[in-house]
Design a protein around this motif. Structure first.
Motif, PDB file in Angstrom:
ATOM      1  N   ASP A  19       0.745  -1.244   0.028  1.00 53.17           N
ATOM      2  CA  ASP A  19       0.020  -0.247  -0.053  1.00 53.17           C
ATOM      3  C   ASP A  19       0.812   1.304  -0.220  1.00 53.17           C
ATOM      4  O   ASP A  19       0.285   2.472   0.155  1.00 53.17           O
ATOM      5  N   GLU A  20       2.228   1.018  -0.274  1.00 50.09           N
ATOM      6  CA  GLU A  20       2.846   2.293  -0.289  1.00 50.09           C
ATOM      7  C   GLU A  20       2.823   2.963  -1.638  1.00 50.09           C
ATOM      8  O   GLU A  20       2.384   2.202  -2.867  1.00 50.09           O
ATOM      9  N   ARG A  21       2.769   4.236  -1.721  1.00 58.23           N
ATOM     10  CA  ARG A  21       2.551   5.258  -3.005  1.00 58.23           C
ATOM     11  C   ARG A  21       3.298   4.486  -4.162  1.00 58.23           C
ATOM     12  O   ARG A  21       4.656   4.421  -4.046  1.00 58.23           O
ATOM     13  N   TRP A  22       2.973   4.302  -5.254  1.00 58.05           N
ATOM     14  CA  TRP A  22       3.465   4.003  -6.485  1.00 58.05           C
ATOM     15  C   TRP A  22       3.588   2.295  -6.654  1.00 58.05           C
ATOM     16  O   TRP A  22       3.896   1.844  -7.920  1.00 58.05           O
ATOM     17  N   THR A  23       3.753   1.693  -5.462  1.00 56.45           N
ATOM     18  CA  THR A  23       3.965   0.174  -5.879  1.00 56.45           C
ATOM     19  C   THR A  23       3.220  -0.674  -6.366  1.00 56.45           C
ATOM     20  O   THR A  23       3.555  -1.468  -7.460  1.00 56.45           O
ATOM     21  N   MET A  47       6.527   9.514 -11.243  1.00 58.42           N
ATOM     22  CA  MET A  47       7.435   9.036 -10.431  1.00 58.42           C
ATOM     23  C   MET A  47       8.725   9.361 -10.494  1.00 58.42           C
ATOM     24  O   MET A  47       9.308   8.876 -11.638  1.00 58.42           O
ATOM     25  N   ARG A  55      11.723   1.820  -4.806  1.00 58.01           N
ATOM     26  CA  ARG A  55      10.612   0.864  -4.766  1.00 58.01           C
ATOM     27  C   ARG A  55      10.986  -0.662  -5.478  1.00 58.01           C
ATOM     28  O   ARG A  55      10.799  -1.649  -4.823  1.00 58.01           O
TER      29      ARG A  55
END
Length: 228
Positions: A19-23, A47, A55
């Motif tokens: 749930d981290e941004r961009w993952t 990004m 990431r």
């Protein structure tokens, strides 16, 4: 890894990673077949390179991807754990197209749209000779209005400057209308009928144009009218 939820639930454990941004969008790109850093950047233009590297390192440590080096070539390849997320990503896309409302102006990006279109070409339907599609989006930012798709020998490229080849078909369409077509919100024949899209070129190429592309699976998902 994200902040821990301190729950034994496997959903909680999975989301600590995902749930981290961009993952999830990074995984979407890799599931679409993208393996090189610069191509990942083209699929995730907002990004930063630093965050993308971070990431990728996270996913490698978590066992979702492998970093494969062959000489100077570096590829990022999904492991079995990464590939098993395909139905999750596909179901998210289908849920999103079914239930999420209209697109905002900030969601419209010609570079990202054409990047997705160029990797979803049905090369068996495109003429054997080099095929060049020139596109004009009158409603886009002036610097992003003109684009070219060059299709040849089972490959395709997106150009934001005239590649100098003879154009097979010219398309003029609003960016919003083309995006809606690609998402499956509207059909190509309807765009032509309403005048939202116009084409110039030999009749047989103009008629065949939509068959050259395979829209994403979510394009065929029935929509639900959402209040508000």
């Amino acid at each position: 890894m994200g902040a821990p939820y301190y729950q034994f639930c496997p959903v909680a454990k999975a989301m600590e990673l995902l749930d981290e941004r961009w993952t999830m969008l990074l995984l979407r790109e890799m599931l679409a077949g993208t393996e090189h850093f610069n191509d990942l950047r083209r699929g995730l233009p907002r990004m930063s390179p630093t965050l993308l590297s971070h990431r990728l390192d996270q996913l490698q440590r978590a066992g979702l991807i492998d970093r494969v080096r062959q000489g100077t070539d570096v590829r990022y390849v999904l492991t079995q754990a990464g590939f098993e997320l395909r139905p999750v990503v596909e179901q998210l896309s289908m849920w999103g197209i079914r239930w999420i409302g209209e697109l905002g102006d900030a969601d419209l990006d010609p570079k990202l749209l054409l990047w997705d279109m160029h990797r979803n070409i049905d090369h068996l339907t495109v003429p054997a000779a080099r095929t060049v599609i020139a596109l004009l989006f009158p409603d886009a930012h002036p610097a992003q209005r003109r684009w070219w798709l060059v299709i040849q020998d089972g490959d395709a490229d997106v150009c934001d400057a005239d590649p100098g080849y003879e154009v097979s078909v010219e398309v003029q369409c609003s960016l919003r209308a083309m995006t809606r077509f690609w998402r499956g919100d509207i059909e190509w024949a309807t765009l032509l009928l309403t005048g939202d899209a116009t084409t110039i070129g030999p009749r047989h190429l103009r008629q065949a144009l939509p068959s050259w592309f395979t829209r994403p699976a979510y394009a065929g998902v029935p929509r639900v009218a959402v209040a508000g």
